[in-house]
Design an enzyme around this catalytic site. Structure first.
Site, short mmCIF file in Angstrom:
data_model
loop_
_atom_site.label_atom_id
_atom_site.label_comp_id
_atom_site.label_asym_id
_atom_site.label_seq_id
_atom_site.Cartn_x
_atom_site.Cartn_y
_atom_site.Cartn_z
N THR A 8 0.84 -1.19 0.00
CA THR A 8 0.00 0.00 0.00
C THR A 8 0.88 1.25 0.00
OG1 THR A 8 -1.78 1.17 1.17
CG2 THR A 8 -0.12 0.12 2.52
N GLY A 12 -1.97 5.64 6.58
CA GLY A 12 -2.89 5.23 7.65
C GLY A 12 -2.93 3.72 7.81
N LYS A 13 -2.98 3.01 6.69
CA LYS A 13 -2.96 1.55 6.75
C LYS A 13 -1.65 1.06 7.35
CE LYS A 13 -5.90 0.50 2.73
NZ LYS A 13 -5.93 -0.18 1.41
N ASP A 70 -7.66 -5.80 0.07
CA ASP A 70 -8.64 -5.19 -0.83
C ASP A 70 -9.90 -5.03 0.00
OD1 ASP A 70 -9.26 -4.00 -3.27
OD2 ASP A 70 -10.36 -5.75 -3.95
N PHE A 153 -12.89 8.51 5.48
CA PHE A 153 -12.79 8.76 4.03
C PHE A 153 -13.76 7.83 3.32
CE2 PHE A 153 -9.79 5.51 5.26
CZ PHE A 153 -9.90 4.54 4.28
N LYS A 176 -13.30 3.96 15.50
CA LYS A 176 -13.45 3.26 14.23
C LYS A 176 -12.61 1.99 14.20
CE LYS A 176 -12.84 3.82 9.23
NZ LYS A 176 -12.48 4.73 8.12
N HIS A 181 -13.93 -3.02 9.58
CA HIS A 181 -13.70 -4.24 8.81
C HIS A 181 -12.22 -4.60 8.77
CE1 HIS A 181 -13.53 -0.64 6.44
NE2 HIS A 181 -13.10 -1.23 5.35
N ARG A 182 -11.35 -3.58 8.64
CA ARG A 182 -9.91 -3.85 8.60
C ARG A 182 -9.42 -4.32 9.97
NH1 ARG A 182 -8.70 0.17 6.08
NH2 ARG A 182 -8.60 -0.84 4.06
#
Length: 200
Positions: A8, A12-13, A70, A153, A176, A181-182
Site C-alpha cells: 500500500t 494510515g494503513k 482489498d 474517508f 473506528k 472491517h480492517r
C-alpha cells in the site's frame, strides 16, 4: 530484523500494521519505501482475488513476505455493488464525493430497512516458504440518505453504524478501529503472525 512489506501507499494503513508487528520485532515497509514504483492491476472480481493477486505478485518480485488488502462497500439492495469497484464506482478519477452521490442516487427509492450494507476487508499474506492465506473482516450498517461527519474517508459519511448509533465519519479513529472491517481482519491475522514470521 525481519521485514514485512504492506502493499500500500496509504500511511494510515501502514500505522495499523506497525502496531500489529511491533511486539514481534518486525520492521514494516510499504510501497513508499521502495526505489521502484510497483503498481499491480486489480483484475479480480472479488476482494479475495485482488488481495491475493497483489500479495503474490509483489512477493515474487521482492522475495519478501507481503501483505495486501482489498476492501470496499457492499450494498445489499445493489446486489453487492459497488464491491471491488468501490474506489472508482463513479469513474476512474476516484472521487469520494462522486462515488457517494452515485450510491445515494441509486438508493433513492429504497426504504431505510432495505438499505443494509457492510464494509468488507480481505487481507492476503504471501511470501517465500509460506502458503498464501487470506483473512477477512466486515462491519455491518445501513446507508443513510445524507452525509454526516467529517472523519474517515470514502463512504464513511453515509455509512450508519447501528451499534454506535452514528455515522462511520462521526467516529474518532480510535472508535473506528475497534469496529472496522480492517480491524476485524487484522485480529484474525494476528493469531497466525508467529507462523508467518518464523516461516512455518
Amino acid at each position: 530484523m525481519k521485514e514485512v512489506l504492506i502493499a500500500t501507499n496509504n500511511a494510515g494503513k501502514a500505522k495499523d500494521f506497525e502496531a500489529l508487528f511491533e511486539p514481534f520485532g518486525v520492521r514494516v515497509l510499504t510501497l513508499n519505501d521502495l526505489d521502484e514504483a510497483i503498481d499491480v492491476e486489480e483484475t479480480g472480481v472479488t476482494f479475495e482475488e485482488n488481495a491475493i493477486l497483489k500479495a503474490e505478485t509483489v512477493a515474487r518480485m521482492l522475495g519478501k513476505i507481503v501483505i495486501a488488502d482489498d476492501s470496499g462497500l457492499e450494498v445489499d439492495a445493489l446486489d453487492g455493488a459497488p464491491g471491488v469497484y468501490s474506489a472508482r464506482y463513479a469513474g476512474t478519477e476516484k472521487s469520494d464525493d462522486a462515488n457517494i452521490d452515485k450510491v445515494l442516487n441509486e438508493l433513492v427509492e429504497v426504504p431505510t430497512e432495505d438499505r443494509t450494507a457492510r464494509f468488507r476487508c480481505v487481507l492476503a499474506v504471501a511470501g517465500p516458504g509460506i502458503e498464501t492465506e487470506t483473512f477477512s473482516g466486515s462491519c455491518e450498517g445501513l446507508i443513510h440518505t445524507e452525509r454526516k461527519g467529517t472523519n474517515g474517508f470514502g463512504y464513511d459519511p453515509i455509512f450508519y453504524v447501528s451499534q454506535q448509533e452514528r455515522m462511520m465519519a462521526e467516529l474518532s479513529p480510535e472508535e473506528k478501529s475497534l469496529i472496522s472491517h480492517r480491524g476485524a481482519a487484522l485480529e484474525k491475522l494476528k493469531v497466525k503472525l508467529p507462523q508467518f514470521i518464523e516461516g512455518r
